[in-house]
Design an enzyme around this catalytic site. Structure first.
Site, PDB file in Angstrom:
ATOM      1  N   CYS A 108      42.589  -3.084  -0.247  1.00 15.67           N
ATOM      2  CA  CYS A 108      43.287  -1.817  -0.011  1.00 15.67           C
ATOM      3  C   CYS A 108      42.607  -0.724  -0.835  1.00 15.67           C
ATOM      4  CB  CYS A 108      44.747  -1.960  -0.419  1.00 15.67           C
ATOM      5  SG  CYS A 108      45.633  -0.396  -0.411  1.00 15.67           S
ATOM      6  N   ASP A 117      53.259  23.697  30.330  1.00  9.94           N
ATOM      7  CA  ASP A 117      52.877  23.404  28.953  1.00  9.94           C
ATOM      8  C   ASP A 117      53.425  24.491  28.036  1.00  9.94           C
ATOM      9  OD1 ASP A 117      51.784  22.166  26.827  1.00  9.94           O
ATOM     10  OD2 ASP A 117      49.695  22.644  27.305  1.00  9.94           O
ATOM     11  N   LYS A 138      53.991  20.328  35.561  1.00  9.02           N
ATOM     12  CA  LYS A 138      54.532  20.180  34.206  1.00  9.02           C
ATOM     13  C   LYS A 138      54.062  21.358  33.366  1.00  9.02           C
ATOM     14  CE  LYS A 138      55.204  16.791  30.564  1.00  9.02           C
ATOM     15  NZ  LYS A 138      54.960  17.629  29.407  1.00  9.02           N
ATOM     16  N   CYS A 152      45.485   0.488  -3.686  1.00  6.79           N
ATOM     17  CA  CYS A 152      45.971  -0.339  -4.799  1.00  6.79           C
ATOM     18  C   CYS A 152      45.017  -1.476  -5.145  1.00  6.79           C
ATOM     19  CB  CYS A 152      47.362  -0.884  -4.503  1.00  6.79           C
ATOM     20  SG  CYS A 152      47.389  -2.181  -3.273  1.00  6.79           S
ATOM     21  N   LYS A 158      60.649  13.385  39.987  1.00 12.44           N
ATOM     22  CA  LYS A 158      62.042  13.026  39.717  1.00 12.44           C
ATOM     23  C   LYS A 158      62.667  12.420  40.968  1.00 12.44           C
ATOM     24  CE  LYS A 158      62.214  16.954  36.658  1.00 12.44           C
ATOM     25  NZ  LYS A 158      62.649  18.319  36.395  1.00 12.44           N
ATOM     26  N   CYS A 204      51.915  -1.331  -3.953  1.00 10.10           N
ATOM     27  CA  CYS A 204      50.965  -0.374  -3.392  1.00 10.10           C
ATOM     28  C   CYS A 204      51.594   1.008  -3.293  1.00 10.10           C
ATOM     29  CB  CYS A 204      50.507  -0.840  -2.020  1.00 10.10           C
ATOM     30  SG  CYS A 204      49.362   0.320  -1.271  1.00 10.10           S
ATOM     31  N   TYR A 213      43.007  22.676   3.904  1.00  9.82           N
ATOM     32  CA  TYR A 213      44.172  23.496   3.589  1.00  9.82           C
ATOM     33  C   TYR A 213      44.199  23.788   2.088  1.00  9.82           C
ATOM     34  CZ  TYR A 213      49.002  24.932   2.912  1.00  9.82           C
ATOM     35  OH  TYR A 213      50.114  25.626   2.554  1.00  9.82           O
ATOM     36  N   GLU A 251      57.145  18.455  40.564  1.00  8.76           N
ATOM     37  CA  GLU A 251      56.987  19.773  39.939  1.00  8.76           C
ATOM     38  C   GLU A 251      55.745  19.787  39.058  1.00  8.76           C
ATOM     39  OE1 GLU A 251      60.456  20.134  37.475  1.00  8.76           O
ATOM     40  OE2 GLU A 251      61.813  19.767  39.143  1.00  8.76           O
ATOM     41  N   TYR A 310      60.589  28.991  33.347  1.00 12.64           N
ATOM     42  CA  TYR A 310      60.964  28.394  34.628  1.00 12.64           C
ATOM     43  C   TYR A 310      62.070  27.399  34.344  1.00 12.64           C
ATOM     44  CZ  TYR A 310      56.954  30.057  37.359  1.00 12.64           C
ATOM     45  OH  TYR A 310      56.048  30.819  38.033  1.00 12.64           O
ATOM     46  N   LYS A 312      50.174  12.833  33.675  1.00  6.80           N
ATOM     47  CA  LYS A 312      49.344  13.719  32.853  1.00  6.80           C
ATOM     48  C   LYS A 312      47.947  13.910  33.431  1.00  6.80           C
ATOM     49  CE  LYS A 312      51.833  14.878  29.302  1.00  6.80           C
ATOM     50  NZ  LYS A 312      51.363  14.550  28.017  1.00  6.80           N
ATOM     51  N   ASP A 354      44.061  18.189   5.295  1.00  5.31           N
ATOM     52  CA  ASP A 354      44.752  18.565   4.061  1.00  5.31           C
ATOM     53  C   ASP A 354      43.768  19.157   3.059  1.00  5.31           C
ATOM     54  OD1 ASP A 354      47.275  15.942   3.863  1.00  5.31           O
ATOM     55  OD2 ASP A 354      46.904  17.576   5.260  1.00  5.31           O
ATOM     56  N   ALA A 355      42.576  18.573   3.026  1.00  2.00           N
ATOM     57  CA  ALA A 355      41.574  19.034   2.061  1.00  2.00           C
ATOM     58  C   ALA A 355      41.194  20.492   2.356  1.00  2.00           C
ATOM     59  CB  ALA A 355      40.347  18.147   2.133  1.00  2.00           C
ATOM     60  N   CYS A 388      47.331  -4.319   3.803  1.00  7.12           N
ATOM     61  CA  CYS A 388      47.292  -4.435   2.362  1.00  7.12           C
ATOM     62  C   CYS A 388      48.412  -5.393   1.955  1.00  7.12           C
ATOM     63  CB  CYS A 388      47.527  -3.052   1.756  1.00  7.12           C
ATOM     64  SG  CYS A 388      48.151  -3.095   0.083  1.00  7.12           S
TER      65      CYS A 388
HETATM   66  S1  IVH Z   1      62.023  17.325  33.132  1.00  7.72           S
HETATM   67  C1  IVH Z   1      64.860  14.341  31.669  1.00  7.72           C
HETATM   68  N1  IVH Z   1      60.340  18.963  34.329  1.00  7.72           N
HETATM   69  O1  IVH Z   1      57.989  18.188  29.377  1.00  7.72           O
HETATM   70  C2  IVH Z   1      63.986  15.413  32.160  1.00  7.72           C
HETATM   71  N2  IVH Z   1      60.133  18.619  31.984  1.00  7.72           N
HETATM   72  O2  IVH Z   1      57.379  15.593  28.297  1.00  7.72           O
HETATM   73  C3  IVH Z   1      63.313  16.116  31.075  1.00  7.72           C
HETATM   74  N3  IVH Z   1      58.367  19.915  30.931  1.00  7.72           N
HETATM   75  O3  IVH Z   1      60.717  18.117  27.194  1.00  7.72           O
HETATM   76  C4  IVH Z   1      62.354  17.106  31.427  1.00  7.72           C
HETATM   77  N4  IVH Z   1      57.669  20.947  32.751  1.00  7.72           N
HETATM   78  O4  IVH Z   1      59.703  20.396  27.807  1.00  7.72           O
HETATM   79  C5  IVH Z   1      60.721  18.389  33.171  1.00  7.72           C
HETATM   80  N5  IVH Z   1      58.946  20.395  35.461  1.00  7.72           N
HETATM   81  C6  IVH Z   1      59.324  19.843  34.340  1.00  7.72           C
HETATM   82  C7  IVH Z   1      58.683  20.125  33.112  1.00  7.72           C
HETATM   83  C8  IVH Z   1      59.119  19.483  31.955  1.00  7.72           C
HETATM   84  C9  IVH Z   1      57.500  20.808  31.455  1.00  7.72           C
HETATM   85  C10 IVH Z   1      58.418  19.507  29.521  1.00  7.72           C
HETATM   86  C11 IVH Z   1      59.788  19.549  28.895  1.00  7.72           C
HETATM   87  C12 IVH Z   1      60.055  18.146  28.425  1.00  7.72           C
HETATM   88  C13 IVH Z   1      58.674  17.598  28.311  1.00  7.72           C
HETATM   89  C14 IVH Z   1      58.656  16.087  28.420  1.00  7.72           C
END
Ligand code: IVH
Length: 707
Positions: free
Chosen positions: A437, A130, A128, A440, A319, A461, A46, A126, A233, A343, A43-44, A455
């Site tokens: 604190c 980003d 994930k 306060c 899944k 506060c 900014y 699958e 996708y 992850k 914030d500072a 606190c």
């Molecule tokens: S399934 C209930 N599949 O990750 C199922 N999500 O951390 C919901 N995402 O909001 C999502 N790749 O935006 C699914 N192969 C994938 C994905 C995926 C990216 C994202 C998605 C979701 C977030 C959850």
């Protein structure tokens, strides 16, 4: 000092150039702060940028155009996106970080479904992506609506933007309603091109492809979205008017064909049959070992290929393939039980701690925060990291001036992992955690069994009061656009609001607000409209918004569902007294225990709090809890399960009953409507008989909820 940093010697042309750069930079940070809740600078820092812009405008008034950040509040343009309610909520995913987490995930599924040890669980795996998720609704084969995820229930209408990325017309053989869900992302190639174009034009560059994709999709002008050449996708679906398949894999297959949609070719169906090709011994493993083995193999493969992929991924997703199992598994909180995100390990970087500040939270907890020399960690600039609590600082012996390793994992707040003691300055000394604190001055104490010092100032506060207000207006609470943390702080400081009730009296101070720096007629109108809109609120959001200790979103929902209406809830809360009937009823709600009951009683015992709740109750239109499946014969009924169930596992029985609108209690009382008694039921059954409560066996219960 270079002339750019001083107002001396600055000619109009230089000033204009600097103003342009600065304004763009501030707009960028506004977006991160107000729309993405992901600021990159403190914030500072900014404020420094902002003050510099004001200075320039003071010196060269011509620069002060209506679109200058000094004339606007927050990132206003987004307020003009219409809102869309998702018929089927867009869920998030729980995270796994290790093989053990993966094993727990599979085991939980087996247990929940009551599967035999040998029964195979097919997993659809699958990468994930980003990026950011979207939902696209096709009606009779035509794209009707496109939305962002938003808070999962309500998203922003981005139909025109999505139409530049997804097909507008799909097969006429599609179900009448077909909602496709997936991730929008930017390839590395496009990302680099976009950034170099922006650099050339003197615009700020995007920190990473995800931010760039988000900024490009949430544009009011769909031509801009189109020019960014986003990709997508698909990975799932929302509302569908007719079932298309029995498994996730089949469903995706069919849907992809209907619209020629893009999908990730690195998706895999993991089952014994496909995996035999890779490992001959897979037959000898148990169903659990087999699933974990396949998943880890998939994960390691994808992780190994990560750097060669043309887009960013931050993990893998697993899944349960069978859709009937997905349905039985259902969701808990905001995430399904049938899926998990695995992850990738955190990204790390080295930097120096410039200061350690103490932040006071809305319930008084003191959290130490390391102010860092800004450093790029995996594509994001990090200038703050949490040090968690007193014990953590002592354990790691973190000191001001230390060189430390910081890491960022997923959406988690950056953390300090370790100190490089070899780089420690000779004059440094150990950090002493304050026992008062910092805001306060009240004594800060640690309750037994707690890690946080708190606190004790309570309502005295300021920090706690302000944090409460910030929570009240935040996205998952009342979600008041245009009233973010910065505005709350400023309004508080100048005495425009002193509690949540004050927010709804801000219109009386319209004249005063309009005169404030950075405000104008339009931003004020927007704010007042947003406040008016926020008056219409669901009971669960309202309860959550109050910021009572231990009352998160899930507990708030449980309370809302149990009491049904604001009046029923508030009446009960005002009566709370340890040991009395209201307290007993609360404590008896399944999923609510002593801690929560205590916290509520404490909160309402304080006259200031109960007064605010009552005033808000009069000012707002608090909607009754949505009766889930109100046509079900058990909606609104209180049920108790006891003994061993054979056809359903206990958690499954509970989840299904709740999905049908029943309240599941943990003990039998005169308020119980049904007791479902399995084998070997004991004292609860006896109590039910004594009270004349209707008793059902498992089959009778199943017949009742299926009929
Ligand atoms: S399934 C209930 N599949 O990750 C199922 N999500 O951390 C919901 N995402 O909001 C999502 N790749 O935006 C699914 N192969 C994938 C994905 C995926 C990216 C994202 C998605 C979701 C977030 C959850």
């Amino acid at each position: 000092m270079s002339p750019k940093h001083s107002l001396f010697d600055l000619n109009a042309e230089d000033a204009k150039q600097e103003w342009k750069k600065l304004a763009a930079e501030i707009r960028h940070h506004n977006k991160l702060y107000y729309q993405k809740d992901a600021p990159e600078i403190s914030d500072a820092d900014y404020d420094k940028l902002f003050r510099r812009l004001q200075e320039l405008e003071k010196q060269f008034p011509d620069l002060q155009t209506p679109d200058s950040p000094t004339q606007q509040v927050g990132a206003a343009p987004l307020e003009t996106f219409a809102k869309v309610k998702h018929k089927v909520p867009m869920l998030s995913l729980n995270n796994a970080f290790s093989e053990k987490d993966v094993r727990d995930f599979v085991e939980r599924i087996q247990r929940y479904l009551g599967l035999s040890l040998e029964e195979e669980i097919e997993i659809f795996a699958e990468p994930k992506m980003d990026g950011l998720s979207f939902s696209a609704r096709y009606v009779n084969g035509v794209l009707e609506h496109g939305a962002t995820r938003g808070d999962g229930t309500i998203g922003e209408d981005i139909t025109l933007n999505l139409a530049t990325i997804l097909p507008v017309n799909i097969s006429k053989n599609s179900p009448h309603i077909l909602e496709i869900r997936g991730e929008v992302y930017l390839t590395h190639d496009r990302f680099h091109k976009l950034n170099s174009e922006r650099e050339e034009q003197g615009e700020p560059v995007f920190a990473n492809p995800r931010n760039a994709a988000a900024g490009s999709l949430r544009q009011l002008d769909s031509e801009i979205t189109k020019s960014r050449k986003l990709s997508y996708y698909i990975f799932g679906w929302g509302e569908v008017s007719e079932p298309l398949a029995g498994t996730h894999a089949e469903f995706l297959d069919r849907v992809i064909k209907l619209g020629n949609f893009q999908f990730n070719r690195n998706n895999f169906l993991l089952n014994r049959k496909t995996f035999k090709k890779f490992d001959n011994h897979i037959d000898q493993k148990s169903a659990l070992d087999c699933a974990v083995f396949m998943i880890m193999d998939f994960y390691n493969n994808v992780y190994g290929q990560r750097s060669t992929l043309p887009y960013d991924i931050d993990g893998t997703v697993y899944k349960v393939n069978r859709l009937d199992w997905q349905e039985r598994l259902g969701t808990v909180g905001r995430a399904p039980r049938w899926a998990i995100a695995h992850k990738f390990p955190a990204e790390q970087a080295r930097t120096i701690i410039e200061a350690i500040d103490i932040q006071v939270g809305r319930t008084g907890s003191l959290t130490p925060v390391a102010r860092l020399k800004p450093v790029n960690v995996g594509g994001v600039m990090v200038s703050n990291a949490t040090l968690h609590n007193e014990d953590e600082i002592a354990r790691k012996d973190v000191r001001v001036g230390d060189t430390v390793v910081v890491q960022r994992a997923g959406d988690v707040i950056p953390q300090v992992v370790e100190v490089d003691v070899s780089k420690r300055p000779s004059h440094s000394h150990a950090y002493t955690f304050p026992d008062h604190c910092p805001v306060c001055g009240s004594l800060a104490v640690r309750e037994e069994g707690e890690v946080a010092k708190r606190c004790t100032g309570g309502l005295l506060c300021e920090a706690q009061l302000v944090e409460r207000l910030k929570h009240f207006v935040s996205r998952n609470a009342l979600n008041i656009d245009g009233l973010g943390e910065k505005q709350i702080e400023a309004f508080w400081k100048d005495g425009l609001i002193k509690d949540a009730v004050g927010i709804f009296h801000l219109h009386e101070k319209a004249g005063e607000i309009e005169q404030r720096e950075g405000w104008g007629k339009k931003s004020l109108d927007n704010l007042l409209t947003a406040i008016e809109k926020a008056k219409d609120v669901q009971l669960e959001k309202f309860i959550f918004a109050l910021g009572i200790r231990h009352i998160g979103e899930i507990t708030a929902k449980l309370l809302a569902r149990h009491y049904g209406s604001y009046h029923a809830w508030a009446d009960a809360m005002h009566k709370l007294h340890e040991g009395n009937e209201a307290y007993g009823e609360l404590d008896n709600i399944d999923g609510i225990g002593e801690t929560v009951a205590h916290a509520l009683a404490d909160f309402f015992r304080e006259p200031h709090n109960s007064h605010i709740v009552t005033s808000l109750g009069k000012l707002l239109r608090i909607r009754d809890a949505e009766a889930v499946a109100s046509d079900s014969p058990v909606a609104g009924k209180t049920v108790v399960f006891t003994g061993t169930l054979v056809k359903l596992t206990r958690s499954e029985a509970k989840a299904r009953a709740e999905a049908l609108g029943a309240k599941v209690a943990s003990s039998v009382s005169a308020k119980t409507d049904y007791v479902i008694a399995g084998d070997d039921a004991g004292s609860k059954l006896a109590k039910a008989k004594e009270l004349g409560v209707r008793i059902l066996n498992e089959d009778e219960w199943i017949a009742m909820i299926s009929g």
